[in-house]
Motif scaffolding. Structure first.
Motif, short mmCIF file in Angstrom:
data_model
loop_
_atom_site.label_atom_id
_atom_site.label_comp_id
_atom_site.label_asym_id
_atom_site.label_seq_id
_atom_site.Cartn_x
_atom_site.Cartn_y
_atom_site.Cartn_z
N ASP A 30 0.86 -1.18 0.00
CA ASP A 30 0.00 0.00 0.00
C ASP A 30 0.90 1.23 0.00
O ASP A 30 2.05 1.18 0.45
CB ASP A 30 -0.91 0.01 1.23
CG ASP A 30 -2.10 0.95 1.08
OD1 ASP A 30 -3.17 0.47 0.68
OD2 ASP A 30 -1.95 2.16 1.35
N VAL A 31 0.36 2.35 -0.50
CA VAL A 31 1.13 3.59 -0.51
C VAL A 31 1.17 4.24 0.86
O VAL A 31 2.00 5.13 1.10
CB VAL A 31 0.56 4.58 -1.55
CG1 VAL A 31 0.72 4.05 -2.96
CG2 VAL A 31 -0.91 4.88 -1.25
N SER A 32 0.30 3.81 1.77
CA SER A 32 0.23 4.40 3.11
C SER A 32 1.00 3.53 4.11
O SER A 32 0.58 2.43 4.46
CB SER A 32 -1.23 4.54 3.57
OG SER A 32 -1.30 4.90 4.93
N ALA A 33 2.14 4.04 4.59
CA ALA A 33 2.92 3.31 5.59
C ALA A 33 2.15 3.20 6.90
O ALA A 33 2.25 2.18 7.59
CB ALA A 33 4.24 4.04 5.81
N GLN A 34 1.37 4.21 7.23
CA GLN A 34 0.60 4.18 8.47
C GLN A 34 -0.42 3.05 8.45
O GLN A 34 -0.59 2.32 9.43
CB GLN A 34 -0.11 5.52 8.68
CG GLN A 34 -0.96 5.57 9.95
CD GLN A 34 -1.68 6.89 10.12
OE1 GLN A 34 -1.43 7.84 9.38
NE2 GLN A 34 -2.58 6.96 11.08
N ARG A 35 -1.10 2.90 7.32
CA ARG A 35 -2.10 1.84 7.20
C ARG A 35 -1.45 0.47 7.33
O ARG A 35 -1.98 -0.44 7.98
CB ARG A 35 -2.82 1.97 5.86
CG ARG A 35 -4.06 1.10 5.72
CD ARG A 35 -4.75 1.40 4.41
NE ARG A 35 -5.17 2.80 4.33
CZ ARG A 35 -5.44 3.44 3.20
NH1 ARG A 35 -5.29 2.82 2.04
NH2 ARG A 35 -5.83 4.70 3.21
N LEU A 36 -0.30 0.31 6.70
CA LEU A 36 0.41 -0.97 6.80
C LEU A 36 0.88 -1.25 8.22
O LEU A 36 0.82 -2.39 8.69
CB LEU A 36 1.61 -0.97 5.84
CG LEU A 36 1.27 -0.97 4.34
CD1 LEU A 36 2.53 -0.80 3.51
CD2 LEU A 36 0.55 -2.25 3.96
N ASP A 44 -0.13 -11.27 11.43
CA ASP A 44 1.20 -11.80 11.13
C ASP A 44 1.42 -11.71 9.62
O ASP A 44 1.23 -12.68 8.88
CB ASP A 44 1.31 -13.25 11.62
CG ASP A 44 2.69 -13.84 11.37
OD1 ASP A 44 3.64 -13.04 11.13
OD2 ASP A 44 2.83 -15.07 11.40
N VAL A 45 1.81 -10.52 9.15
CA VAL A 45 1.98 -10.27 7.72
C VAL A 45 3.26 -9.48 7.49
O VAL A 45 3.74 -8.77 8.37
CB VAL A 45 0.78 -9.48 7.13
CG1 VAL A 45 -0.50 -10.28 7.24
CG2 VAL A 45 0.61 -8.12 7.83
N ALA A 46 3.78 -9.60 6.25
CA ALA A 46 4.88 -8.74 5.82
C ALA A 46 4.27 -7.56 5.06
O ALA A 46 3.17 -7.67 4.50
CB ALA A 46 5.84 -9.52 4.92
N THR A 47 4.96 -6.44 5.02
CA THR A 47 4.43 -5.25 4.35
C THR A 47 5.51 -4.61 3.48
O THR A 47 6.70 -4.69 3.78
CB THR A 47 3.93 -4.22 5.36
OG1 THR A 47 5.01 -3.76 6.18
CG2 THR A 47 2.84 -4.80 6.25
N VAL A 48 5.03 -3.99 2.40
CA VAL A 48 5.91 -3.21 1.52
C VAL A 48 5.19 -1.91 1.20
O VAL A 48 4.06 -1.93 0.68
CB VAL A 48 6.23 -3.96 0.21
CG1 VAL A 48 7.05 -3.06 -0.72
CG2 VAL A 48 6.98 -5.25 0.50
N THR A 49 5.80 -0.79 1.50
CA THR A 49 5.21 0.51 1.19
C THR A 49 5.59 0.90 -0.23
O THR A 49 6.78 0.94 -0.57
CB THR A 49 5.70 1.58 2.18
OG1 THR A 49 5.42 1.17 3.52
CG2 THR A 49 5.01 2.91 1.90
N GLY A 50 4.58 1.18 -1.05
CA GLY A 50 4.88 1.57 -2.42
C GLY A 50 3.70 1.37 -3.35
O GLY A 50 2.60 1.00 -2.92
N ASN A 51 3.95 1.61 -4.62
CA ASN A 51 2.94 1.51 -5.67
C ASN A 51 2.90 0.07 -6.20
O ASN A 51 3.92 -0.44 -6.68
CB ASN A 51 3.28 2.50 -6.79
CG ASN A 51 2.18 2.58 -7.84
OD1 ASN A 51 1.44 1.63 -8.06
ND2 ASN A 51 2.08 3.74 -8.48
N GLY A 52 1.76 -0.56 -6.13
CA GLY A 52 1.64 -1.95 -6.55
C GLY A 52 1.76 -2.18 -8.04
O GLY A 52 1.79 -3.33 -8.48
#
Length: 457
Positions: A30-36, A44-52
């Motif tokens: 997701d583009v929102s780091a706060q949401r992630l 229990d998930v991994a996250t990547v901030t950015g444009n999909g």
């Protein structure tokens, strides 16, 4: 499975919770780091901030090793592009895109076959199909289909003064002279897989399988009308109203749509020439009366405002005998909303999540699971359709199987013939069997057996 979800709004967040609970390995983009950060704190998930839609973002998320990418942002084009790039970046990755524009759905054959996107989901079209099935069964509050539409699980609420009130489950068939099978009971916040001595009460939500030729008789026996609906009034002329109106008209049901925006009314008049399109404020009580609220047989509040839809359905419930449908987007205050007399609550996001859940189970089918179809009946129970392969459970009378107490075998489909299972019935290779359970996460027919029992081949 390894799954990437692009877009972590309400739909994406709901999917993440559902798929994480089923044991999948998730990466969220997701583009929102706060949401992630909020989601990773709960799941229990991994996250990547950015444009999909960027290759580098997908690469960082592990697209080359992933089994499935689900794009559910609010933008159709971003979802489609993310899926296309994912297909090029990984030959093995399946892709699902949420698209809301009806024009894309008209091209879904080309998009699936030529562009390689595995599945397109239109929440409004899927919701319209759900509502149309319920209109076919006016007394049902839920309809789940299996065996490619040939078998239906009906959920109904036992009305006051029904013959079922105070009746034990084992008495239902002999006293009503039907072949119905009662699969599940929802009483308040509790869900039960009922045994024969379970006593039914008015207000219970029960899920049953009834042979098609006995459905009318069954509803009559339990004190519920199931007369065919001939007319429907829809307030709000959005995408759900368009798709629903199209389906109902094709079934011979007259449709009246009330919409406040003139340009939308003109478009609906072109798209649905057989429908009656009214330009006006759907919350105007005089307008509703003039347009026949008192005599309509189905009423659907489908505006973009939850509060407005709830008030419309409350009003329609007081001034008509129509079957009510109320679109609600928000999930907070769910227990309050469910207690209101507003008929069937329609949740497009929930419908989307269920369809994606069915697809992931189908993928697991090819990866070792044999689940054909999955429906979530409520937060605590699900109904699954298994295909029976060569198995040590075949050829064994059901009464001799150590089946889990939270599992009920509801129906066996054998070469197109539906069998309501009894103790002496057996499973054969090639059958499909419908199971209702409060035990989530089943992937194999073996999962219906009590864990402590050991079976030998």
């Amino acid at each position: 499975m390894r799954i990437i979800i692009v877009g972590c709004g309400k739909v994406g967040a709901g999917l993440a919770g559902q798929l994480s609970a089923e044991g999948h390995e998730l990466t969220l983009i997701d583009v929102s780091a706060q949401r992630l950060d909020e989601l990773s704190a709960k799941l229990d998930v991994a996250t990547v901030t950015g444009n999909g839609t960027r290759y580098q973002t997908l690469k960082e998320a592990g697209i080359r090793e992933s089994d499935l990418l689900i794009a559910v942002t609010t933008d159709d084009e971003i979802n489609l592009l993310a899926c296309l790039i994912a297909r090029q970046a990984s030959n093995q990755c399946h892709t699902i895109a949420r698209v809301r524009d009806p024009e894309y759905m008209a091209d879904r054959g080309f998009i699936r076959d030529e562009l390689g996107i595995s599945m397109l989901i239109n929440p409004e079209l899927s919701t319209a199909h759900v509502v149309s099935r319920l209109i076919r069964f006016p007394s049902a509050i839920g309809v789940s289909t299996f065996t490619r539409g040939r078998t239906e699980l009906l959920t109904i609420r036992i009305p006051p003064d029904s013959r079922l009130d105070g009746m034990a489950v084992c008495e239902v068939d002999p006293l009503l002279h039907t072949e119905a099978l009662l699969c599940m009971v929802r009483r308040g916040e509790q869900t039960y897989i009922p045994k024969g001595d379970f006593i039914l009460r008015a207000g219970d939500d029960i899920t049953v399988i009834v042979p098609p030729n006995e459905q009318t008789r069954f509803f009559q026996q339990v004190g519920m009308k199931n007369d065919r609906i001939a007319s429907a009034m829809l307030v709000g002329g959005g995408k759900i109203a368009y798709f629903l109106g199209k389906i109902l008209l094709s079934s011979g049901i007259s449709v009246k749509i009330i919409e406040s925006q003139r340009d939308r009314c003109e478009l609906l008049s072109e798209l649905l020439p057989a429908a009656t399109i009214i330009h006006g404020d759907g919350t105007d009580r005089d307008l509703l009366d003039e347009e026949g609220l008192a005599t309509c047989e189905a009423f659907a509040a489908l505006t973009n405002m939850d509060e407005e839809n709830i008030l419309l359905s409350l009003h329609a419930g007081r001034h008509s005998k129509a079957r009510l449908f109320t679109k609600v987007n928000r999930s907070n205050f769910e227990e309050v909303i469910e207690s209101l007399p507003i008929g069937t609550v329609v949740r497009p996001r929930q419908t989307t999540a269920e369809l994606i859940g069915q697809y992931t189970r189908a993928m697991q089918n090819s990866m070792g699971s044999n689940v054909e179809t999955l429906h979530r009946l409520n937060d605590d129970a699900e109904a699954l359709e298994f295909r029976v392969a060569a198995h040590h459970l075949t050829g064994v009378p059901l009464q001799d199987m150590p089946i889990r107490p939270d599992v009920l075998l509801c129906c066996i489909n054998r070469r197109g013939r539906r069998i309501i299972p009894r103790g002496r019935d057996e499973l054969h290779v090639g059958d499909t069997v419908i199971v209702v359970s409060t035990h989530k996460g089943m992937n194999d027919l073996q999962d219906i057996i009590r864990p402590e029992e050991e079976w030998q081949s």
